[in-house]
Design a protein around this motif. Structure first.
Motif, PDB file in Angstrom:
ATOM      1  N   CYS A 111      45.634  56.635  83.822  1.00 35.60           N
ATOM      2  CA  CYS A 111      47.010  56.245  84.136  1.00 35.60           C
ATOM      3  C   CYS A 111      47.153  54.726  83.970  1.00 35.60           C
ATOM      4  O   CYS A 111      46.232  54.077  83.475  1.00 35.60           O
ATOM      5  CB  CYS A 111      47.403  56.692  85.540  1.00 35.60           C
ATOM      6  N   THR A 112      48.263  54.177  84.412  1.00 35.11           N
ATOM      7  CA  THR A 112      48.542  52.755  84.174  1.00 35.11           C
ATOM      8  C   THR A 112      48.058  51.831  85.286  1.00 35.11           C
ATOM      9  O   THR A 112      48.225  50.616  85.197  1.00 35.11           O
ATOM     10  CB  THR A 112      50.059  52.535  83.987  1.00 35.11           C
ATOM     11  N   LEU A 113      47.443  52.385  86.326  1.00 32.26           N
ATOM     12  CA  LEU A 113      47.002  51.550  87.442  1.00 32.26           C
ATOM     13  C   LEU A 113      46.000  50.486  86.995  1.00 32.26           C
ATOM     14  O   LEU A 113      45.085  50.772  86.232  1.00 32.26           O
ATOM     15  CB  LEU A 113      46.356  52.419  88.531  1.00 32.26           C
ATOM     16  N   GLN A 114      46.187  49.261  87.513  1.00 32.93           N
ATOM     17  CA  GLN A 114      45.265  48.155  87.246  1.00 32.93           C
ATOM     18  C   GLN A 114      44.703  47.673  88.588  1.00 32.93           C
ATOM     19  O   GLN A 114      45.244  46.746  89.207  1.00 32.93           O
ATOM     20  CB  GLN A 114      45.975  47.027  86.509  1.00 32.93           C
ATOM     21  N   PRO A 115      43.640  48.299  89.061  1.00 32.95           N
ATOM     22  CA  PRO A 115      43.084  47.939  90.370  1.00 32.95           C
ATOM     23  C   PRO A 115      42.483  46.536  90.367  1.00 32.95           C
ATOM     24  O   PRO A 115      42.109  46.018  89.312  1.00 32.95           O
ATOM     25  CB  PRO A 115      42.013  48.999  90.614  1.00 32.95           C
TER      26      PRO A 115
END
Length: 197
Positions: free
Chosen positions: A174-178
């Motif tokens: 997905c697009t999450l950037q932790p």
């Protein structure tokens, strides 16, 4: 990974026997590591797996890395790809990627066959993550096609490799950037849980 990468960048590929970068040669002869063998290749389990399933397909021919692959290795790379596909077919409930690191830290050409759960205590750093989830990871089918069509595998510059490894963390699903690896690893588990439902 950072230490290994920087070492690989600063030295030529003629490391001494017994150096950590030659560890795959020892693993190829270790019955504990070996999964499969034929007249052209050996398949081993990665000693420091970065996912639940992580295999390496290595040629018996002494090819140092993807950077030394020539047009006459086309049949060998296709064979390695087919062996990798056979491994994947044994794990129908998992997704896999198959490919090479653009600038590997270990001597001997090796094809990674790795499940995309990336669930492993050995997956510790941003460099580990980005080595499989950015263009630093050269997909096997792309490499074989390029070798067939162009007669060579185009090398990525050392600076570009370094840039890929330093890319901001991003989930591969997905697009999450932790903000860090612990956050990313917790997030990845949510995708695994969704697959099980």
């Amino acid at each position: 990974m950072k230490r290994k990468f920087e070492s690989d960048m600063s030295k030529s590929a003629t490391s001494k026997k017994g150096h950590w970068s030659a560890g795959l040669l020892t693993s190829m002869e270790d019955p504990e590591c070996m999964v499969k063998e034929d007249d052209k290749i050996v398949v081993i389990k990665d000693k420091y797996p970065k996912a639940q399933f992580h295999y390496l397909v290595l040629p018996k021919e002494n090819i140092l890395s993807i950077r030394q692959v020539k047009k006459n290795h086309q049949d060998l790379l296709m064979h390695m790809h087919e062996v990798a596909r056979g491994l994947v077919e044994k794990h129908t409930d998992h997704e896999f990627i198959m490919g090479y690191h653009a600038m590997p830290s270990m001597q001997r050409l090796h094809l990674h066959v790795i499940s995309t759960d990336f669930c492993s205590p050995c997956l510790k750093t941003k460099y580990h993550w980005n080595s499989f989830t950015t263009p630093f990871f050269l997909h096997s089918s792309d490499v074989s096609r390029q070798l067939h069509e162009e007669g060579e595998v185009k090398n990525i510059s050392p600076q570009k490799c370094k840039d890929y490894l330093n890319t901001q963390l991003k989930c591969h699903k997905c697009t999450l950037q932790p903000k860090n690896m612990p956050a990313l690893k917790r997030h990845i588990l949510t995708h695994i849980d969704k697959q099980k439902q």
